[in-house]
Design a protein around this motif. Structure first.
Motif, PDB file in Angstrom:
ATOM      1  N   ALA A  35       0.754  -1.302   0.099  1.00  0.00           N
ATOM      2  CA  ALA A  35      -0.017   0.059   0.141  1.00  0.00           C
ATOM      3  C   ALA A  35       0.909   1.297   0.067  1.00  0.00           C
ATOM      4  N   GLY A  39       2.141   6.391  -4.050  1.00  0.00           N
ATOM      5  CA  GLY A  39       0.724   6.996  -3.761  1.00  0.00           C
ATOM      6  C   GLY A  39       0.637   7.679  -2.696  1.00  0.00           C
ATOM      7  N   ASN A  40       1.445   7.776  -1.484  1.00  0.00           N
ATOM      8  CA  ASN A  40       1.156   8.389  -0.339  1.00  0.00           C
ATOM      9  C   ASN A  40       1.962   9.710  -0.439  1.00  0.00           C
ATOM     10  N   SER A 242      -4.229   4.235  -3.279  1.00  0.00           N
ATOM     11  CA  SER A 242      -3.243   4.096  -2.217  1.00  0.00           C
ATOM     12  C   SER A 242      -3.259   2.788  -1.545  1.00  0.00           C
ATOM     13  N   MET A 339       2.766  -4.834  -9.139  1.00  0.00           N
ATOM     14  CA  MET A 339       1.962  -4.553 -10.137  1.00  0.00           C
ATOM     15  C   MET A 339       2.223  -5.780 -11.231  1.00  0.00           C
TER      16      MET A 339
HETATM   17  N1  TRP Z   1      -0.518   1.318  -3.444  1.00  0.00           N
HETATM   18  C1  TRP Z   1       0.619   1.763  -4.095  1.00  0.00           C
HETATM   19  C2  TRP Z   1       0.948   3.352  -3.817  1.00  0.00           C
HETATM   20  O1  TRP Z   1       0.236   3.923  -3.105  1.00  0.00           O
HETATM   21  C3  TRP Z   1       0.686   1.720  -5.661  1.00  0.00           C
HETATM   22  C4  TRP Z   1       0.191   0.162  -5.816  1.00  0.00           C
HETATM   23  C5  TRP Z   1       0.860  -1.034  -5.526  1.00  0.00           C
HETATM   24  C6  TRP Z   1      -1.182  -0.252  -6.490  1.00  0.00           C
HETATM   25  N2  TRP Z   1      -0.018  -2.100  -6.074  1.00  0.00           N
HETATM   26  C7  TRP Z   1      -1.194  -1.449  -6.492  1.00  0.00           C
HETATM   27  C8  TRP Z   1      -2.303   0.889  -7.068  1.00  0.00           C
HETATM   28  C9  TRP Z   1      -2.241  -2.160  -7.118  1.00  0.00           C
HETATM   29  C10 TRP Z   1      -3.325   0.032  -7.363  1.00  0.00           C
HETATM   30  C11 TRP Z   1      -3.551  -1.241  -7.463  1.00  0.00           C
HETATM   31  O2  TRP Z   1       2.230   3.431  -4.314  1.00  0.00           O
END
Ligand code: TRP
Length: 468
Positions: A35, A39-40, A242, A339
């Motif tokens: 997570a 994104g954060n 996120s 991913m």
């Molecule tokens: N959540 C991750 C971030 O905040 C990005 C991410 C990793 C993601 N795997 C994912 C987003 C699958 C969507 C779906 O940077």
């Protein structure tokens, strides 16, 4: 992580043998690791900056609570119960024929994962470039205008932008080629807390800046006039992005959860920590934005212009800068690996490709999409759809369209199609600190959210946001 994805082949959820995470701590570390990422630290501040600060944060928190946590639970339920990854879990649950329709979740997840990989690699490439610059010439003595120009020159220069994107993708490729083994995961478990500590140190530093009051007011005081359907849609997209939700990433992860892992608690902890890191990034960024006279609504460039102005003014700023950008690149790598693994798992399991070939195909697709995104800040900046550049379009389509739609299907599936007995037993298993009655309430609340709140909320926000 990839290894574990590979382990999903081992079929029946109840007989998963060695393909499990060993400890509850490990489960949390891996889920939070997926997570927490760009994104954060990169996406949240610029989305909040464009969406009115406090208003965006408030909406984001609401979305995480009413949609995010229940959908995380839904993915966990599907994954742990079937022991399968996203593309095959639905077929396993409802049979070949009906499974086809639900397989759309897998297909849209596949598309979303490569689109995200495309623009994510560009940003991760920038972090590498910034780490190298921090180590070399450093950012000392540069004002807001210099940093603005510096970012513009780097991102618009086709050689540099494409070069760094490819550099990142090559690292990603190297990790995937070797099979992810325990190495990267262990490294992430050590490095992520370090990133967290550094972020905490930066928070303290930012709280001492002259623009602190204004920055914190911007982040925490909601200005309700800033709320438009488009901002609500962005806040929902951010929650999905996120939390790595909506494309089945968490279905795959949870297929390796031991039975004694309490799902609701794990989901809440993941969401809580993920929000905390985003808010910390906001606390670092916004005081600096106001102190150094930068632009809150600068978009994807925001963090790259603001962070160097902080390092520039800190004692030992050069070391902080290198450390921070390298850790951010590392956090990005753990995300891109997960991913990439979605399409690799699909190619190897369902299309019968060798892992080597699948990794090559993934790299080829990521290269094409990554190069397009990298160039969209320079020579193909004029290629626009609805005024969005290729980079922005990929982000918008994946985060604000495909992830919420995937999340909606997942919540409808668990809320309406999956038997209540399965949902209940998965949610209750492993909980020791709650009475039966308390858990009954929690289960009812989550099922209610999955049946009604999440799908209706996603549908309304989605339609209103798109026509806004
Ligand atoms: N959540 C991750 C971030 O905040 C990005 C991410 C990793 C993601 N795997 C994912 C987003 C699958 C969507 C779906 O940077």
């Amino acid at each position: 992580m990839a290894q574990r994805n590979g382990g999903g082949k081992r079929g029946d959820g109840k007989m998963r043998g060695g393909g499990q995470f060993a400890t509850r701590m490990g489960v949390v570390a891996v889920t939070v690791g997926s997570a927490v990422g760009l994104g954060n630290i990169w996406r949240f501040p610029f989305e909040a900056g464009a969406g009115g600060g406090g208003a965006f944060l408030l909406l984001n928190v609401i979305m995480v609570l009413v949609v995010g946590v229940p959908v995380v639970c839904a993915e966990f339920i599907i994954g742990r119960h079937t022991g399968a990854s996203a593309t095959s879990a639905f077929r396993k649950l409802v049979g070949e024929r009906r499974g086809r329709i639900w397989g759309l979740v897998g297909a849209s997840g596949l598309l979303a994962s490569v689109l995200i990989l495309g623009f994510y690699s560009v940003v991760a490439g920038w972090t590498l470039e910034y780490a190298v610059t921090a180590a070399g010439e450093g950012f000392g003595g540069k004002n807001a205008a210099d940093l603005h120009e510096r970012f513009g020159a780097m991102s618009a220069d086709p050689l540099r932008a494409v070069g760094w994107t490819l550099a990142f993708l090559v690292i990603n490729y190297a990790v995937l080629r070797r099979g992810v083994e325990k190495g990267i995961e262990r490294m992430a478990n050590v490095l992520m807390p370090l990133l967290f500590l550094i972020l905490a140190a930066f928070c303290v530093n930012s709280l001492l800046l002259p623009g602190t009051g204004e920055g914190l007011r911007f982040l925490f005081e909601p200005d309700f006039s800033k709320i438009t359907p488009r901002v609500v849609l962005s806040a929902m997209g951010q929650a999905f992005f996120s939390l790595s939700l909506g494309l089945g990433c968490l279905i795959t992860y949870s297929s390796y959860f031991p039975k004694n892992v309490p799902l609701v608690r794990t989901a809440s902890m993941t969401a809580g920590l993920d929000l905390l890191v985003a808010v910390m990034a906001g606390v670092v960024i916004f005081p600096a934005v106001f102190t150094f006279g930068q632009e809150v609504a600068a978009g994807p460039r925001l963090v790259f212009e603001v962070l160097p102005s902080i390092f520039g003014g800190m004692p030992g700023g050069r070391v902080w800068g290198v450390l921070f950008f390298l850790l951010l690149a590392m956090a990005s790598l753990t995300s891109t690996v997960s991913m990439s693994e979605i399409s690799i798992a699909w190619l190897t399991r369902e299309k019968g490709m060798s892992r080597r070939k699948a990794v090559n195909v993934n790299m080829a697709v990521a290269t094409v999409l990554g190069v397009m995104c990298a160039l969209s800040f320079g020579c193909i900046n004029g290629w626009r759809v609805c005024d969005l550049t290729v980079f922005e379009l990929f982000d918008f389509v994946a985060s604000n369209v495909l992830l919420p739609l995937g999340g909606m299907m997942i919540s409808v599936f668990v809320g309406w199609v999956l038997s209540r007995g399965v949902v209940r037993s998965e949610l209750i298993q492993g909980t020791v600190h709650r009475s039966g009655k308390q858990m009954g309430c929690v289960v009812s609340a989550i099922v209610f959210c999955l049946r009604w709140v999440a799908p209706v909320c996603i549908a309304i926000v989605f339609v209103a946001g798109l026509i806004d």
